[in-house]
Design an enzyme around this catalytic site. Structure first.
Site, PDB file in Angstrom:
ATOM      1  N   GLY A 276       0.885  -0.693   0.031  1.00 48.85           N
ATOM      2  CA  GLY A 276       0.231  -0.324   0.161  1.00 48.85           C
ATOM      3  C   GLY A 276       0.505   1.058  -0.092  1.00 48.85           C
ATOM      4  N   GLY A 278       0.182   5.994   0.015  1.00 48.14           N
ATOM      5  CA  GLY A 278      -0.265   7.117  -0.835  1.00 48.14           C
ATOM      6  C   GLY A 278      -1.824   6.984  -0.550  1.00 48.14           C
ATOM      7  N   GLY A 281      -5.030   1.257   1.500  1.00 47.97           N
ATOM      8  CA  GLY A 281      -4.685  -0.527   2.852  1.00 47.97           C
ATOM      9  C   GLY A 281      -4.036  -0.188   3.859  1.00 47.97           C
ATOM     10  N   GLU A 385      11.912   5.611   6.920  1.00 47.22           N
ATOM     11  CA  GLU A 385      11.136   7.277   7.001  1.00 47.22           C
ATOM     12  C   GLU A 385      10.706   6.431   8.749  1.00 47.22           C
ATOM     13  OE1 GLU A 385       7.034   6.646   5.316  1.00 47.22           O
ATOM     14  OE2 GLU A 385       7.585   8.492   3.568  1.00 47.22           O
ATOM     15  N   ASN A 400      10.764   3.749   1.586  1.00 48.41           N
ATOM     16  CA  ASN A 400      10.765   3.911   0.452  1.00 48.41           C
ATOM     17  C   ASN A 400      11.601   4.026  -0.917  1.00 48.41           C
ATOM     18  OD1 ASN A 400       7.705   4.441   0.152  1.00 48.41           O
ATOM     19  ND2 ASN A 400       7.582   6.330   1.707  1.00 48.41           N
ATOM     20  N   ARG A 402      13.029   5.194  -3.671  1.00 43.28           N
ATOM     21  CA  ARG A 402      12.469   5.710  -4.704  1.00 43.28           C
ATOM     22  C   ARG A 402      12.695   7.432  -4.421  1.00 43.28           C
ATOM     23  NH1 ARG A 402       7.666   7.894  -3.379  1.00 43.28           N
ATOM     24  NH2 ARG A 402       6.296   7.364  -2.146  1.00 43.28           N
TER      25      ARG A 402
END
Length: 669
Positions: A276, A278, A281, A385, A400, A402
């Site tokens: 999930g 954004g 999820g 994070e 993440n 990216r």
């Protein structure tokens, strides 16, 4: 373009002595380059010797093409053509950043060519990124599974147009490990991590297991205590492998398993889909009665994704650490970001660096982030994070694999061009040969001396403070409902402390399948207060006219609240404001009605008079009713209907009537 052997750099570091003043020492494509200010001086004879050495190297350092650049800076792959597998502001930002770098290096902003994927919807709204590209390729429209998230289509486009690399940005296919895997099989570089590293750290469950293995704090979850087998002779460079079996050990497959895990962890908990993101999820659950429905919602939003249960931390801040790693085992952190102001897990306002914790705590966060990246052989840009509690503890949340939407915050405080750094890493260039990184570590920018990033001579520090605001086509008064439409005016006044970029322009627009975020604004200041002030002024001067509402006024309201100014908020703060119906300040209703009624009526009169004159020029006489000087206007504001009668008295004066009230208004065009 094929692989090329590493060629030794003709310029070596002949000493650490420079002047206290900046002076041009090399040229790159004809542009003067400056050595960093150093902290000490040496004898005049040493300075003369170094200066002579620099002058002899002027010709050797000049490069005109990516091929020369790769050869001179220790790279291994030539990249001259890049496919952007994204749209909107992601594509705009990538092209702007790399073209800026290309001009600095080659004195030619088009040295790197860009191919973009374009849907019929993007073409219809005249998307800004299409104009910026060197070439565009039409792809099927509607949902992103037909285009930007379709890895087979991306591979096909990349092969057909013979690109050397693919940049996926954020969202869509950016976190799909199959994309780098398929590209690598065809010899095409991916401007991001390897498939193996993406699986290990991009997956929320796998990354949490890796974090526990390398002693990074984690919250209690359904896989608490799970670690990987580490060889006895392991070194900091030993790469950990996470298998599917390891991941399954931390998952819950049924509602019954999930309930048992939640009971062991203790409520409140978060139900999360590993794939999930954004805001999708993920569900908060406060008790066992609500758990089954929330669990099924997560299953529905991200079908087929592994699911895990994690303890929900109360009153926390969302802190990010930007990491950058090369293909040679080097990894660094580029300071922190605070992304705690979120609406339903969607970031609204970001800032860098984070200032909520002590410098020592941030140092531990950065060290842990680098340790995570090195443990799986991570390459390129990524974001670790954390959740930071009011007690001063931090816990790993996810990595993440990216570039993040908010990465320009880091660029402004670190002075590092991240998309350009991604490109150079994909070219095989070591971090210590990248100009921005050398400047950050106070080293001669075009020397080939190796930097010991674990124990550097100079520890980098962030420069000033940055506040960032996402501009979206959402209505804060209706639960941030997204919308689409055309743009008739977009005027953003940038200056030396404020800048922004947008995926739309005047005469453009947003289609129904586009991301609701169409702009991102950034303000820099010496202090957090100064950066906030610069942002508020910039947003108040931002003019956007179109068919859809925006969040601009609401952002100003948030930035001026006492909690934001005093840096006293957490990840639940904005959701609480929304629940309490906190709204942006709006103009007086009567003033708005008068202005709108005047504009509508005046346009009606001008159009009718123009038609009447044109008819007379053709020898036709239209009915005199067309010259009626009274027009009734109906307006709706907050579900209340207003009827206003507007009468034209003179060319510049109107008389308005509503109910038993009247008003005479002077009108200036």
């Amino acid at each position: 373009m094929g692989e090329i052997p590493e060629v030794p750099n003709p310029i070596s570091s002949s000493g650490s002595v420079t002047s206290l003043e900046e002076s041009p020492i090399f040229t790159l494509g004809g542009a003067p380059l400056y050595a960093p200010r150093t902290r000490r001086m040496s004898s005049s004879s040493s300075i003369e010797s170094v200066s002579a050495s620099r002058k002899m190297s002027l010709k050797d350092i000049t490069v005109a093409t990516p091929m020369e650049f790769v050869r001179k800076f220790g790279g291994s792959k030539i990249i001259e053509k890049v496919l952007i597998a994204n749209n909107g502001i992601a594509a705009v930002k990538c092209m702007r950043s790399i073209r800026r770098w290309s001009y600095d290096v080659f004195r030619n902003e088009r040295a790197i060519k860009f191919v973009v994927m374009v849907t019929p919807e993007d073409l219809n709204v005249n998307a800004e990124y299409i104009r910026m590209a060197d070439q565009y390729v039409t792809v099927p429209g509607k949902g992103n599974h037909n285009n930007y998230a379709n890895v087979e289509l991306i591979l096909e486009v990349a092969k057909r147009h013979q690109v050397h690399a693919v940049w996926a940005g954020w969202g869509h296919a950016s976190e799909n490990p199959r994309l780098p895997e398929l590209l690598a099989s065809k010899g095409i570089a991916f401007l991001g991590p390897t498939s193996k590293a993406m699986k290990a750290l991009g997956d929320k469950i796998a990354s949490t297991i890796v974090a526990q293995t390398v002693n990074v704090p984690t919250l209690p979850w359904s896989g608490t205590g799970l670690t990987l087998d580490v060889p006895e002779d392991a070194t900091p460079d030993t790469i950990l492998n996470v298998t599917d079996e390891d991941i399954l050990k931390g998952c819950v497959k049924t509602v019954e398993e999930a309930l048992a895990a939640a009971k062991k962890i203790g409520y409140p908990v978060m139900i999360k889909a590993s794939e999930g993101g954004g805001g999708k999820g993920i569900r908060k659950c406060d008790c066992a009665n609500d758990f089954p429905a929330a669990f099924r919602q997560v299953q529905t939003e991200v079908p087929g994704s592994p699911i895990f249960i994690m303890k929900m931390a109360i009153n926390t801040r969302h802190i990010e650490i930007q990491v950058l790693a090369d293909q040679h085992g080097n990894a660094i952190s580029l300071f922190s970001r605070d992304c705690s102001i979120q609406r339903r897990h969607q970031k609204i306002i970001e800032e860098a660096p984070a200032v909520v914790a002590s410098p020592e705590t941030f140092r531990k966060m950065e060290e842990a982030a680098v340790r995570l990246a090195r443990s799986v052989g991570y390459v390129n840009a990524g974001t670790v994070e954390y959740l930071y509690t009011c007690e001063g503890d931090f816990y790993f949340l996810e990595l993440n694999p990216r570039l993040q939407v908010e990465h320009p915050c880091t660029e402004m405080v670190a002075d590092v061009n991240l998309p350009a750094a991604q490109l150079q890493v994909a070219m095989g260039i070591p971090l210590y040969r990248i100009k921005d990184i050398r400047a950050l570590y106070d080293e001669l920018q075009f020397s080939d001396s190796v930097i010991d990033f674990m124990n550097p001579k100079y520890r980098p520090m962030p420069r000033g403070h940055v506040i960032a605001c996402r501009i979206t086509s959402e209505n804060p008064d209706e639960g941030f409902k997204p919308s689409s439409g055309t743009v008739t005016e977009l005027n953003f006044r940038s200056n030396k402390h404020v800048w922004g970029y947008f995926s739309v322009s005047a005469s453009g627009g947003l289609h129904e399948f586009a991301d609701s975020q169409f702009g991102h604004c950034f303000a820099w200041g010496e202090t957090r207060y100064e950066a906030t002030s610069n942002m508020v002024l910039a947003l108040k001067e931002l003019s956007i006219r179109g068919d859809f509402p925006t969040t601009v006024d609401y952002l100003v309201k948030l930035l001026e609240t006492e909690h934001f100014v005093e840096n006293k908020f957490d990840t639940n703060w904005l959701d609480q404001l929304i629940a309490n119906r906190v709204k942006a300040e709006k103009p007086d209703v009567i003033l708005g009605l008068i202005s709108c009624a005047l504009l509508i009526a005046d346009e009606h009169f001008q159009t009718n008079h123009s038609h009447y004159r044109c008819a007379l020029d053709r020898g036709q006489v239209l009915p005199l009713s067309l010259l009626n000087n009274t027009h009734d206007v109906e307006l709706v504001q907050d579900r209340v209907k207003y009827s206003v009668s507007v009468s034209l008295i003179t060319f510049s004066k109107y008389f308005l009537t509503m109910n038993d009230s009247t008003c005479e208004v002077d009108f200036h065009r």
